[in-house]
Design a protein around this motif. Structure first.
Motif, PDB file in Angstrom:
ATOM      1  N   GLY A 105       3.003   6.717   4.872  1.00 57.42           N
ATOM      2  CA  GLY A 105       3.172   6.192   6.223  1.00 57.42           C
ATOM      3  C   GLY A 105       3.240   4.684   6.308  1.00 57.42           C
ATOM      4  O   GLY A 105       3.680   4.131   7.321  1.00 57.42           O
ATOM      5  N   ASP A 106       2.809   3.977   5.237  1.00 57.07           N
ATOM      6  CA  ASP A 106       2.904   2.514   5.243  1.00 57.07           C
ATOM      7  C   ASP A 106       4.375   2.091   5.333  1.00 57.07           C
ATOM      8  O   ASP A 106       5.248   2.696   4.701  1.00 57.07           O
ATOM      9  N   GLU A 107       4.626   1.051   6.088  1.00 54.91           N
ATOM     10  CA  GLU A 107       6.000   0.625   6.350  1.00 54.91           C
ATOM     11  C   GLU A 107       6.320  -0.688   5.633  1.00 54.91           C
ATOM     12  O   GLU A 107       5.427  -1.482   5.302  1.00 54.91           O
ATOM     13  N   PHE A 108       7.614  -0.898   5.409  1.00 52.65           N
ATOM     14  CA  PHE A 108       8.078  -2.131   4.773  1.00 52.65           C
ATOM     15  C   PHE A 108       9.476  -2.464   5.292  1.00 52.65           C
ATOM     16  O   PHE A 108      10.160  -1.626   5.897  1.00 52.65           O
ATOM     17  N   ARG A 109       9.884  -3.705   5.038  1.00 54.64           N
ATOM     18  CA  ARG A 109      11.217  -4.155   5.431  1.00 54.64           C
ATOM     19  C   ARG A 109      11.876  -4.845   4.244  1.00 54.64           C
ATOM     20  O   ARG A 109      11.217  -5.570   3.497  1.00 54.64           O
ATOM     21  N   ILE A 110      13.168  -4.622   4.056  1.00 58.93           N
ATOM     22  CA  ILE A 110      13.904  -5.243   2.957  1.00 58.93           C
ATOM     23  C   ILE A 110      14.421  -6.606   3.401  1.00 58.93           C
ATOM     24  O   ILE A 110      15.095  -6.732   4.426  1.00 58.93           O
ATOM     25  N   ASP A 111      14.109  -7.625   2.614  1.00 59.97           N
ATOM     26  CA  ASP A 111      14.467  -9.006   2.959  1.00 59.97           C
ATOM     27  C   ASP A 111      15.945  -9.180   3.279  1.00 59.97           C
ATOM     28  O   ASP A 111      16.325  -9.706   4.322  1.00 59.97           O
ATOM     29  N   ALA A 112      16.789  -8.768   2.338  1.00 62.17           N
ATOM     30  CA  ALA A 112      18.210  -9.107   2.436  1.00 62.17           C
ATOM     31  C   ALA A 112      18.913  -8.385   3.575  1.00 62.17           C
ATOM     32  O   ALA A 112      19.800  -8.943   4.226  1.00 62.17           O
ATOM     33  N   THR A 113      18.531  -7.137   3.848  1.00 66.54           N
ATOM     34  CA  THR A 113      19.253  -6.317   4.832  1.00 66.54           C
ATOM     35  C   THR A 113      18.496  -6.126   6.139  1.00 66.54           C
ATOM     36  O   THR A 113      19.080  -5.673   7.116  1.00 66.54           O
ATOM     37  N   GLN A 114      17.196  -6.449   6.123  1.00 67.08           N
ATOM     38  CA  GLN A 114      16.315  -6.237   7.281  1.00 67.08           C
ATOM     39  C   GLN A 114      16.154  -4.752   7.618  1.00 67.08           C
ATOM     40  O   GLN A 114      15.685  -4.404   8.702  1.00 67.08           O
ATOM     41  N   LYS A 115      16.550  -3.876   6.719  1.00 69.42           N
ATOM     42  CA  LYS A 115      16.360  -2.451   6.940  1.00 69.42           C
ATOM     43  C   LYS A 115      14.900  -2.079   6.699  1.00 69.42           C
ATOM     44  O   LYS A 115      14.231  -2.659   5.847  1.00 69.42           O
ATOM     45  N   HIS A 116      14.435  -1.096   7.445  1.00 67.54           N
ATOM     46  CA  HIS A 116      13.041  -0.658   7.355  1.00 67.54           C
ATOM     47  C   HIS A 116      12.931   0.634   6.546  1.00 67.54           C
ATOM     48  O   HIS A 116      13.884   1.425   6.471  1.00 67.54           O
ATOM     49  N   GLY A 117      11.761   0.821   5.964  1.00 67.22           N
ATOM     50  CA  GLY A 117      11.477   2.039   5.223  1.00 67.22           C
ATOM     51  C   GLY A 117      10.019   2.420   5.358  1.00 67.22           C
ATOM     52  O   GLY A 117       9.194   1.642   5.874  1.00 67.22           O
ATOM     53  N   LYS A 118       9.715   3.627   4.879  1.00 65.55           N
ATOM     54  CA  LYS A 118       8.351   4.144   5.006  1.00 65.55           C
ATOM     55  C   LYS A 118       7.984   4.892   3.721  1.00 65.55           C
ATOM     56  O   LYS A 118       8.804   5.616   3.145  1.00 65.55           O
ATOM     57  N   VAL A 119       6.745   4.716   3.285  1.00 60.70           N
ATOM     58  CA  VAL A 119       6.243   5.402   2.095  1.00 60.70           C
ATOM     59  C   VAL A 119       6.021   6.877   2.409  1.00 60.70           C
ATOM     60  O   VAL A 119       5.382   7.217   3.413  1.00 60.70           O
ATOM     61  N   THR A 120       6.545   7.754   1.540  1.00 61.09           N
ATOM     62  CA  THR A 120       6.397   9.197   1.752  1.00 61.09           C
ATOM     63  C   THR A 120       5.622   9.894   0.637  1.00 61.09           C
ATOM     64  O   THR A 120       5.341  11.089   0.738  1.00 61.09           O
ATOM     65  N   GLY A 121       5.289   9.173  -0.417  1.00 64.12           N
ATOM     66  CA  GLY A 121       4.567   9.785  -1.529  1.00 64.12           C
ATOM     67  C   GLY A 121       4.497   8.820  -2.692  1.00 64.12           C
ATOM     68  O   GLY A 121       4.788   7.633  -2.551  1.00 64.12           O
ATOM     69  N   GLN A 122       4.098   9.312  -3.861  1.00 67.11           N
ATOM     70  CA  GLN A 122       3.961   8.457  -5.035  1.00 67.11           C
ATOM     71  C   GLN A 122       4.576   9.131  -6.251  1.00 67.11           C
ATOM     72  O   GLN A 122       4.382  10.329  -6.485  1.00 67.11           O
ATOM     73  N   PHE A 123       5.349   8.359  -7.033  1.00 59.92           N
ATOM     74  CA  PHE A 123       5.924   8.864  -8.277  1.00 59.92           C
ATOM     75  C   PHE A 123       4.932   8.726  -9.431  1.00 59.92           C
ATOM     76  O   PHE A 123       4.809   9.613 -10.263  1.00 59.92           O
TER      77      PHE A 123
END
Length: 396
Positions: free
Chosen positions: A5-23
């Motif tokens: 559920g933790d969120e992040f943003r990509i610098d270059a594109t400003q697109k957002h994402g969310k953590v869904t699990g761990q590899f």
């Protein structure tokens, strides 16, 4: 480091994402499953604080790599720096996800997975051309080993992982990293910086492990009473100064068959056995790289030469039809066409009936026409561009 559920943003594109699990997790950090706002899946690598403090140059290098186009689609390349909402102190980047069905190359050495020689030649050719593309951009890998290469054992497809190891030929302040067994001797001895030349040594060692299930410098030296082959000090000594275990002019570190003294075959027993399978035209590339190439790095086999050699052998496979000789997993034992003469299976000794052959101009390459052969672009001169190289023009 992060939670679902933790969120992040990509610098270059400003697109957002969310953590869904761990590899997984390693000494450098953790790799998480992530979903971008457009629904695409990515891997998010986040470094441990201590590792970043020990390697502050990563914060400079990774953004530069992320700003470059991947050398080929085989690299799981950094795509962008992630700004993590919960803490500005965390540093990481996103990259493509490794598809299902791929395994570490080390699995093949230790018997955790099996692969046909045809699929292995395809994988090795792809590895060669991936690193040719990397080096042509003035980049080098620095820590190539069997854990950085993922292979699909059924089809021989390849992905190159851990690309934060990649560096630039223009760098001045590089530290030595990696397994001593894969590091070029001149780098182990502190005489040279890592470079594309040292990559070529590592590449040849990887191929040697894959085809001969041994290290090319493991010979008599590993049986010395004061040698702990699993210890770093012993490995540094052996892999920085020992001669090739098939060096015709220096037998001091010759490969030895299994014996009471060496029941595990640490001194190159596997290489003695496996070497008998392959034609001399293939073996010469290893012999030159680990004799002349140990002393003069510019004499190591180049990536395009490896790629052409693997392509050629893939299509010179002949099969033993003795049912009692078949492998329960891999099927018919794969031998190699070696000219117009009688051929006998290296495993059971039975004579092999040669299938039809086709000679392709202009280089007069022979292709053995087995039941599953496909004539591809690389057989008629298209050996660089991947889409044209792999294009099927015919088959049996």
């Amino acid at each position: 480091l992060l939670q679902i559920g933790d969120e992040f943003r990509i610098d270059a594109t400003q697109k957002h994402g969310k953590v869904t699990g761990q590899f997984g997790e390693g000494g450098q950090g953790q790799v998480f499953k992530a979903r971008m706002e457009d629904g695409s899946e990515r891997a998010l690598k986040v470094y441990h604080k201590q590792y970043l403090e020990e390697n502050p140059w990563l914060k400079v290098k990774i953004p530069v790599l992320a700003g470059k186009e991947a050398p080929s689609e085989d690299f799981l390349w950094p795509e962008g720096i992630a700004q993590i909402r919960k803490s500005k102190k965390l540093f990481g980047y996103i990259m493509p996800v490794l598809p299902e069905g791929y395994i570490d190359a080390s699995w093949l050495l230790y018997g955790r997975a099996r692969i046909t020689k045809r699929a292995l030649f395809r994988a090795a050719a792809q590895i060669s051309r991936s690193f040719e593309a990397l080096h042509s951009r003035g980049l080098f890998y620095r820590d190539l080993n069997w854990n950085n290469v993922a292979i699909h054992p059924k089809v021989g497809d390849v992905r190159i992982v851990d690309n934060d190891n990649v560096d630039f030929d223009s760098d001045e302040d590089l530290v030595r990293i990696g397994f001593p067994s894969f590091i070029a001797p001149e780098v182990l001895r502190g005489e040279s910086r890592p470079s594309s030349d040292s990559d070529r040594h590592s590449l040849a060692v990887l191929f040697y492990y894959l085809f001969f299930k041994s290290h090319p410098l493991d010979g008599k030296a590993v049986l010395d009473e004061d040698c702990d082959i699993w210890g770093e000090d012993a490995q540094n000594k052996i892999y920085s100064n020992s001669p090739y275990h098939f060096d015709p002019d220096d037998k001091s570190n010759a490969a030895l068959p299994r014996s009471e003294e060496d029941p595990d075959g640490l001194a190159g027993a596997n290489a003695i056995r496996e070497r008998k399978i392959y034609p001399e035209s293939f073996l010469k590339h290893f012999d030159e790289t680990f004799t002349k190439g140990l002393k003069k790095k510019h004499l190591r086999t180049m990536e395009n030469v490896w790629g052409d050699a693997f392509d050629e052998l893939e299509h010179q496979i002949i099969l033993c039809r003795n049912q009692s000789c078949q492998d329960p997993v891999l099927g018919a034992v794969e031998n190699f066409y070696q000219g117009e003469r009688a051929h006998h299976c290296y495993q059971c000794g039975q004579e092999i009936t040669l299938p039809p052959r086709m000679r392709v101009m202009p280089d007069k390459r022979v292709i053995v026409l087995t039941h599953d052969i496909q004539l591809r672009g690389r057989h008629i001169g298209e050996r660089r561009d991947r889409s044209r190289r792999d294009q099927v023009h015919g088959g049996i």
